[in-house]
Design a protein around this motif. Structure first.
Motif, PDB file in Angstrom:
ATOM      1  N   MET A   5      -2.530 -14.311 -11.735  1.00 15.31           N
ATOM      2  CA  MET A   5      -3.493 -13.748 -12.674  1.00 15.31           C
ATOM      3  C   MET A   5      -3.214 -14.180 -14.115  1.00 15.31           C
ATOM      4  N   CYS A   6      -1.947 -14.010 -14.550  1.00 13.77           N
ATOM      5  CA  CYS A   6      -1.650 -14.234 -15.971  1.00 13.77           C
ATOM      6  C   CYS A   6      -0.538 -15.257 -16.203  1.00 13.77           C
ATOM      7  N   LYS A   7       0.020 -15.789 -15.117  1.00 13.88           N
ATOM      8  CA  LYS A   7       1.120 -16.767 -15.179  1.00 13.88           C
ATOM      9  C   LYS A   7       2.442 -16.164 -15.645  1.00 13.88           C
ATOM     10  N   GLY A   8       2.560 -14.828 -15.651  1.00 14.54           N
ATOM     11  CA  GLY A   8       3.806 -14.161 -16.027  1.00 14.54           C
ATOM     12  C   GLY A   8       4.868 -14.319 -14.949  1.00 14.54           C
ATOM     13  N   ASN A   9       6.080 -13.886 -15.255  1.00 14.70           N
ATOM     14  CA  ASN A   9       7.200 -13.966 -14.310  1.00 14.70           C
ATOM     15  C   ASN A   9       7.133 -12.838 -13.294  1.00 14.70           C
ATOM     16  N   LEU A  10       7.584 -13.121 -12.075  1.00 13.41           N
ATOM     17  CA  LEU A  10       7.613 -12.122 -11.018  1.00 13.41           C
ATOM     18  C   LEU A  10       9.045 -11.671 -10.781  1.00 13.41           C
ATOM     19  N   GLU A  11       9.213 -10.376 -10.499  1.00  9.54           N
ATOM     20  CA  GLU A  11      10.539  -9.865 -10.149  1.00  9.54           C
ATOM     21  C   GLU A  11      10.426  -8.974  -8.921  1.00  9.54           C
ATOM     22  N   GLU A  12      11.513  -8.952  -8.146  1.00 10.93           N
ATOM     23  CA  GLU A  12      11.574  -8.142  -6.934  1.00 10.93           C
ATOM     24  C   GLU A  12      11.678  -6.668  -7.307  1.00 10.93           C
ATOM     25  N   LYS A  13      10.828  -5.842  -6.694  1.00  9.59           N
ATOM     26  CA  LYS A  13      10.847  -4.402  -6.930  1.00  9.59           C
ATOM     27  C   LYS A  13      10.430  -3.682  -5.662  1.00  9.59           C
ATOM     28  N   LYS A  14      10.624  -2.374  -5.656  1.00 16.33           N
ATOM     29  CA  LYS A  14      10.088  -1.491  -4.617  1.00 16.33           C
ATOM     30  C   LYS A  14       8.912  -0.759  -5.257  1.00 16.33           C
ATOM     31  N   VAL A  15       7.764  -0.770  -4.573  1.00 18.75           N
ATOM     32  CA  VAL A  15       6.558  -0.155  -5.119  1.00 18.75           C
ATOM     33  C   VAL A  15       5.978   0.845  -4.122  1.00 18.75           C
ATOM     34  N   ASN A  16       5.063   1.654  -4.596  1.00 18.77           N
ATOM     35  CA  ASN A  16       4.301   2.542  -3.721  1.00 18.77           C
ATOM     36  C   ASN A  16       2.970   1.875  -3.426  1.00 18.77           C
ATOM     37  N   TYR A  17       2.607   1.833  -2.142  1.00 20.15           N
ATOM     38  CA  TYR A  17       1.348   1.229  -1.710  1.00 20.15           C
ATOM     39  C   TYR A  17       0.419   2.361  -1.303  1.00 20.15           C
ATOM     40  N   VAL A  18      -0.764   2.419  -1.898  1.00 23.36           N
ATOM     41  CA  VAL A  18      -1.702   3.511  -1.648  1.00 23.36           C
ATOM     42  C   VAL A  18      -2.963   2.967  -0.992  1.00 23.36           C
ATOM     43  N   VAL A  19      -3.379   3.630   0.108  1.00 25.13           N
ATOM     44  CA  VAL A  19      -4.610   3.283   0.808  1.00 25.13           C
ATOM     45  C   VAL A  19      -5.512   4.511   0.774  1.00 25.13           C
ATOM     46  N   ASP A  20      -6.717   4.348   0.267  1.00 26.79           N
ATOM     47  CA  ASP A  20      -7.685   5.437   0.187  1.00 26.79           C
ATOM     48  C   ASP A  20      -8.786   5.168   1.208  1.00 26.79           C
ATOM     49  N   LEU A  21      -8.678   5.830   2.360  1.00 26.73           N
ATOM     50  CA  LEU A  21      -9.681   5.697   3.411  1.00 26.73           C
ATOM     51  C   LEU A  21     -10.732   6.778   3.219  1.00 26.73           C
ATOM     52  N   ASP A  22     -11.745   6.816   4.061  1.00 25.78           N
ATOM     53  CA  ASP A  22     -12.840   7.772   3.903  1.00 25.78           C
ATOM     54  C   ASP A  22     -12.359   9.216   3.793  1.00 25.78           C
ATOM     55  N   ASN A  23     -11.498   9.640   4.707  1.00 28.52           N
ATOM     56  CA  ASN A  23     -11.117  11.047   4.744  1.00 28.52           C
ATOM     57  C   ASN A  23      -9.613  11.286   4.618  1.00 28.52           C
ATOM     58  N   THR A  24      -8.865  10.254   4.256  1.00 27.47           N
ATOM     59  CA  THR A  24      -7.419  10.424   4.120  1.00 27.47           C
ATOM     60  C   THR A  24      -6.852   9.427   3.111  1.00 27.47           C
ATOM     61  N   ILE A  25      -5.746   9.805   2.524  1.00 28.03           N
ATOM     62  CA  ILE A  25      -5.018   8.915   1.618  1.00 28.03           C
ATOM     63  C   ILE A  25      -3.636   8.698   2.218  1.00 28.03           C
ATOM     64  N   ILE A  26      -3.232   7.434   2.313  1.00 28.54           N
ATOM     65  CA  ILE A  26      -1.920   7.085   2.851  1.00 28.54           C
ATOM     66  C   ILE A  26      -1.103   6.473   1.723  1.00 28.54           C
ATOM     67  N   ILE A  27       0.097   7.001   1.515  1.00 31.07           N
ATOM     68  CA  ILE A  27       1.009   6.474   0.507  1.00 31.07           C
ATOM     69  C   ILE A  27       2.265   5.993   1.224  1.00 31.07           C
ATOM     70  N   ILE A  28       2.585   4.719   1.039  1.00 31.92           N
ATOM     71  CA  ILE A  28       3.794   4.145   1.622  1.00 31.92           C
ATOM     72  C   ILE A  28       4.750   3.880   0.459  1.00 31.92           C
ATOM     73  N   LYS A  29       5.879   4.582   0.472  1.00 34.64           N
ATOM     74  CA  LYS A  29       6.845   4.488  -0.619  1.00 34.64           C
ATOM     75  C   LYS A  29       7.895   3.423  -0.343  1.00 34.64           C
ATOM     76  N   GLY A  30       8.366   2.779  -1.399  1.00 37.91           N
ATOM     77  CA  GLY A  30       9.486   1.846  -1.284  1.00 37.91           C
ATOM     78  C   GLY A  30       9.154   0.518  -0.637  1.00 37.91           C
ATOM     79  N   VAL A  31       7.949   0.014  -0.843  1.00 45.17           N
ATOM     80  CA  VAL A  31       7.540  -1.259  -0.242  1.00 45.17           C
ATOM     81  C   VAL A  31       8.077  -2.411  -1.104  1.00 45.17           C
ATOM     82  N   PRO A  32       8.789  -3.371  -0.487  1.00 45.76           N
ATOM     83  CA  PRO A  32       9.293  -4.508  -1.268  1.00 45.76           C
ATOM     84  C   PRO A  32       8.138  -5.403  -1.714  1.00 45.76           C
ATOM     85  N   ALA A  33       8.150  -5.764  -3.000  1.00 43.93           N
ATOM     86  CA  ALA A  33       7.085  -6.591  -3.555  1.00 43.93           C
ATOM     87  C   ALA A  33       7.629  -7.424  -4.699  1.00 43.93           C
ATOM     88  N   LYS A  34       6.876  -8.464  -5.030  1.00 40.80           N
ATOM     89  CA  LYS A  34       7.117  -9.203  -6.258  1.00 40.80           C
ATOM     90  C   LYS A  34       6.090  -8.663  -7.252  1.00 40.80           C
TER      91      LYS A  34
END
Length: 76
Positions: A5-34
């Protein structure tokens, strides 16, 4: 590797991944990401993306409004 997107530097982190479905929200904690240090864009490797998809498919069967899980526990 740089951010697509912006050509910035990437670093390894743990993030929260959120999915908003029709009738439920799912949060996955500690997902490895850049994560971009400049704009915050998150990138997942192929294995992590597949694991996220499997976790979401399992959890969307539950009849709960909000579900919070730890990535490491669901993948192990």
């Amino acid at each position: 590797m740089n951010c697509f997107m912006c050509k910035g530097n990437l670093e390894e982190k743990k993030v929260n991944y959120v999915v908003d479905l029709d009738n439920t929200i799912i949060i996955i904690k500690g997902v490895p990401a850049k994560v971009c240090t400049q704009c915050g864009e998150q990138y997942f490797d192929d294995e992590t993306a597949e694991n996220i998809e499997k976790i979401v498919n399992q959890l969307k069967q539950l009849a709960t409004e909000v579900t919070i899980v730890n990535y490491k526990e669901k993948v192990a």
